[in-house]
Design an enzyme around this catalytic site. Structure first.
Site, short mmCIF file in Angstrom:
data_model
loop_
_atom_site.label_atom_id
_atom_site.label_comp_id
_atom_site.label_asym_id
_atom_site.label_seq_id
_atom_site.Cartn_x
_atom_site.Cartn_y
_atom_site.Cartn_z
N ASP A 7 -10.52 -6.55 -26.04
CA ASP A 7 -10.48 -5.17 -26.54
C ASP A 7 -11.07 -5.18 -27.94
OD1 ASP A 7 -9.78 -2.38 -26.54
OD2 ASP A 7 -8.11 -2.86 -27.85
N SER A 8 -11.19 -3.99 -28.53
CA SER A 8 -11.74 -3.91 -29.88
C SER A 8 -10.73 -4.35 -30.94
CB SER A 8 -12.15 -2.46 -30.17
OG SER A 8 -11.01 -1.63 -30.09
N CYS A 70 -10.14 -2.69 -22.36
CA CYS A 70 -10.67 -1.64 -23.22
C CYS A 70 -11.25 -0.54 -22.33
CB CYS A 70 -11.76 -2.21 -24.12
SG CYS A 70 -12.69 -0.94 -24.98
N GLU A 145 -4.52 1.11 -35.85
CA GLU A 145 -4.92 -0.19 -36.41
C GLU A 145 -4.34 -0.37 -37.82
OE1 GLU A 145 -6.69 -2.96 -35.42
OE2 GLU A 145 -6.90 -2.26 -33.36
N CYS A 177 -6.62 4.97 -23.43
CA CYS A 177 -7.11 4.01 -24.43
C CYS A 177 -5.97 3.02 -24.62
CB CYS A 177 -7.43 4.72 -25.74
SG CYS A 177 -7.69 3.58 -27.14
N HIS A 179 -4.98 1.37 -26.99
CA HIS A 179 -4.23 1.46 -28.25
C HIS A 179 -3.05 2.45 -28.13
CE1 HIS A 179 -7.64 -0.55 -30.15
NE2 HIS A 179 -6.98 -0.60 -31.29
N1 DGL Z 1 -8.69 0.25 -27.08
C1 DGL Z 1 -10.00 0.60 -26.68
C2 DGL Z 1 -10.01 1.56 -25.53
O1 DGL Z 1 -9.15 1.44 -24.69
C3 DGL Z 1 -11.01 0.83 -27.77
C4 DGL Z 1 -10.58 1.76 -28.86
C5 DGL Z 1 -11.59 1.81 -30.01
O2 DGL Z 1 -11.94 0.75 -30.52
O3 DGL Z 1 -11.98 2.92 -30.36
O4 DGL Z 1 -10.86 2.39 -25.40
#
Ligand code: DGL
Length: 200
Positions: A7-8, A70, A145, A177, A179
């Site tokens: 993931d990011s 992600c 984050e 997402c 996150h």
């Molecule tokens: N957590 C990621 C997702 O599910 C990427 C979020 C990001 O870096 O903007 O899309």
């Protein structure tokens, strides 16, 4: 079995945690690309380039299977990853979409994911009569984050993101997402108890 995930940033840990619970006797290799965070406001071209680089790196890590933790990369570059890796590749969007039972569904996701309409298309593939509304949430990832998850600021932003969904009388909300499960308490407080929160 050795399972690769990426993931990011911290978002993919919400996925990793579940997979470790479900498959405890495996080993895991998790890549968090924090250098290039956030992904959710990048162009498709940038995401494809990232997906190519990351899958090339995972090719050298001796993995037996791969999970795209992600949603943004899942929405834009799943085929790129599948073409690069010679192991089974699992994704979140198709998997969760196949389980949706409600007829009015809201999706919270990054701007880049929403642009692709990947969630709408996947849900409609399984249930063509479902009403789907996708809401782009550009401010969530940077705030999560920074661990800014308990402020009036994020509460006000979340109220704004949920408003169009609630207006459409949605019955469930997909956290599109990885996150967003980290702000489940906030979203649960803001949503009526009748609305189901779905974590892919
Ligand atoms: N957590 C990621 C997702 O599910 C990427 C979020 C990001 O870096 O903007 O899309």
């Amino acid at each position: 079995m050795r399972i690769g995930l990426f993931d990011s940033g911290v978002g993919g840990f919400t996925v990793l945690k579940k997979v470790v619970e479900l498959c405890p006797n495996n080993s895991f290799i998790y890549l968090a690309d924090t250098a290039r965070l956030p992904y959710g406001v990048k162009t498709s071209k940038e995401i494809i380039q990232i997906a190519e680089e990351i899958s090339s790196w995972f090719r050298q890590q001796n993995i037996d299977s791969f999970l795209v933790a992600c949603n943004t990369t899942n929405a834009i570059a799943l085929d790129v990853i599948k073409n690069k890796l010679d192991v089974p590749v699992f994704d979140l969007i198709e998997s969760v979409s196949s389980t949706i039972k409600e007829s009015r569904v809201g999706v919270l996701a990054t701007p880049s994911t929403v642009k692709t309409k990947a969630y709408t298309n996947a849900i409609l593939k399984f249930n063509p009569k479902t009403f789907v509304i996708e809401q782009s949430c550009p401010d969530f990832v940077p705030m999560i984050e920074m661990d800014n998850v308990n402020s009036n600021e994020i509460t006000d932003i979340a109220i704004g993101y949920l408003k169009p969904l609630l207006k459409q009388k949605i019955e469930s909300v997909i956290l599109g997402c990885s996150h967003y499960p980290l702000i489940t308490p906030l979203l649960t407080d803001l949503l009526p108890s009748t609305v189901k929160l779905i974590d892919p």
